[in-house]
Write a protein that holds these residues in place. Structure first.
Motif, PDB file in Angstrom:
ATOM      1  N   LEU A 158       0.932  -1.340  -0.284  1.00  0.00           N
ATOM      2  CA  LEU A 158      -0.287  -0.101  -0.031  1.00  0.00           C
ATOM      3  C   LEU A 158       1.412   1.551  -0.281  1.00  0.00           C
ATOM      4  CD1 LEU A 158      -2.947   1.435   0.064  1.00  0.00           C
ATOM      5  CD2 LEU A 158      -2.213   1.776   2.695  1.00  0.00           C
ATOM      6  N   VAL A 166       1.226   4.074  -3.389  1.00  0.00           N
ATOM      7  CA  VAL A 166       1.321   5.433  -3.089  1.00  0.00           C
ATOM      8  C   VAL A 166       1.615   6.748  -3.269  1.00  0.00           C
ATOM      9  CG1 VAL A 166       0.070   7.121  -1.259  1.00  0.00           C
ATOM     10  CG2 VAL A 166      -0.291   5.055  -0.864  1.00  0.00           C
ATOM     11  N   THR A 198      -2.630   4.921   6.528  1.00  0.00           N
ATOM     12  CA  THR A 198      -1.456   6.142   5.667  1.00  0.00           C
ATOM     13  C   THR A 198      -1.565   7.073   6.133  1.00  0.00           C
ATOM     14  OG1 THR A 198      -1.464   3.817   3.974  1.00  0.00           O
ATOM     15  CG2 THR A 198       0.190   5.461   3.823  1.00  0.00           C
ATOM     16  N   ARG A 222      -4.386   8.808  -3.157  1.00  0.00           N
ATOM     17  CA  ARG A 222      -5.396   8.161  -2.930  1.00  0.00           C
ATOM     18  C   ARG A 222      -5.897   7.359  -4.006  1.00  0.00           C
ATOM     19  NH1 ARG A 222      -6.926  12.927   0.049  1.00  0.00           N
ATOM     20  NH2 ARG A 222      -6.193  12.207   1.743  1.00  0.00           N
ATOM     21  N   HIS A 235      -4.885  -0.085  -3.141  1.00  0.00           N
ATOM     22  CA  HIS A 235      -5.474   0.969  -2.108  1.00  0.00           C
ATOM     23  C   HIS A 235      -6.573   0.360  -2.361  1.00  0.00           C
ATOM     24  CE1 HIS A 235      -7.939   4.531  -0.169  1.00  0.00           C
ATOM     25  NE2 HIS A 235      -7.528   4.017   1.085  1.00  0.00           N
ATOM     26  N   ALA A 238      -8.882   2.252   5.725  1.00  0.00           N
ATOM     27  CA  ALA A 238      -7.481   2.743   5.066  1.00  0.00           C
ATOM     28  C   ALA A 238      -7.622   3.999   4.768  1.00  0.00           C
ATOM     29  CB  ALA A 238      -7.024   1.377   4.241  1.00  0.00           C
ATOM     30  N   ILE A 261      -6.078   7.787   3.989  1.00  0.00           N
ATOM     31  CA  ILE A 261      -4.601   7.990   3.613  1.00  0.00           C
ATOM     32  C   ILE A 261      -4.469   9.688   3.553  1.00  0.00           C
ATOM     33  CG2 ILE A 261      -3.303   8.321   1.617  1.00  0.00           C
ATOM     34  CD1 ILE A 261      -4.415   5.891   0.655  1.00  0.00           C
TER      35      ILE A 261
END
Length: 138
Positions: free
Chosen positions: A50, A54, A92, A113, A118, A127, A129
């Motif tokens: 992840l 990102v 995150t 995102r 994700h 989860a 961000i």
């Protein structure tokens, strides 16, 4: 298509080979699940996937915009749940090395995102961000 070949090497360890590059990595069960925690656990690799996804997608967007985001740091905090044992959350935080105007910040955040990892997480995994931008000097 990419193939990864895994071998169980005993004592709750696995070795994985990334076929296109020949790179390998090892995993170990975590201490809280009969392992020694001597390497990334499989769920640690999800958190790692992840965070790196990102960062990579933000990097791609930054390249497209002619921007430099070298020094960006991403932290992923993984929490586990039980019954069934699963990843409960992956929080995150993306710390950007420099600030940009509001439009560029929005584009970079939207890109981050939108990373494929994700989007591939089960909806039950919390989860979020978040982005931390440096303060502009006065």
């Amino acid at each position: 298509m990419v193939q990864v070949t895994l071998t169980y090497t005993g004592d709750l360890h696995c070795e994985a080979e990334h076929e296109p590059s020949g790179d390998t990595l090892v995993t170990d069960a975590p201490k809280d699940n009969r392992g020694r925690g001597a390497a990334f656990s499989p769920t640690d690799l999800v958190a790692t996937s992840l965070g790196t996804c990102v960062a990579t997608i933000i990097g791609i967007q930054a390249q497209d915009l002619g921007l430099d985001v070298e020094g960006m740091e991403v932290t992923v905090e993984k929490e586990m749940a039980s019954n069934p044992r699963r990843i409960a959350s992956l929080h995150t935080e993306v710390r950007m090395p420099r600030t940009f105007d509001a439009d560029v910040r929005e584009r970079l955040e939207r890109a981050g995102r939108g990373c494929p990892v994700h989007h591939s997480l089960h909806p039950d995994v919390d989860a979020p961000i978040t982005f931390v931008w440096p303060r502009e000097s006065a």
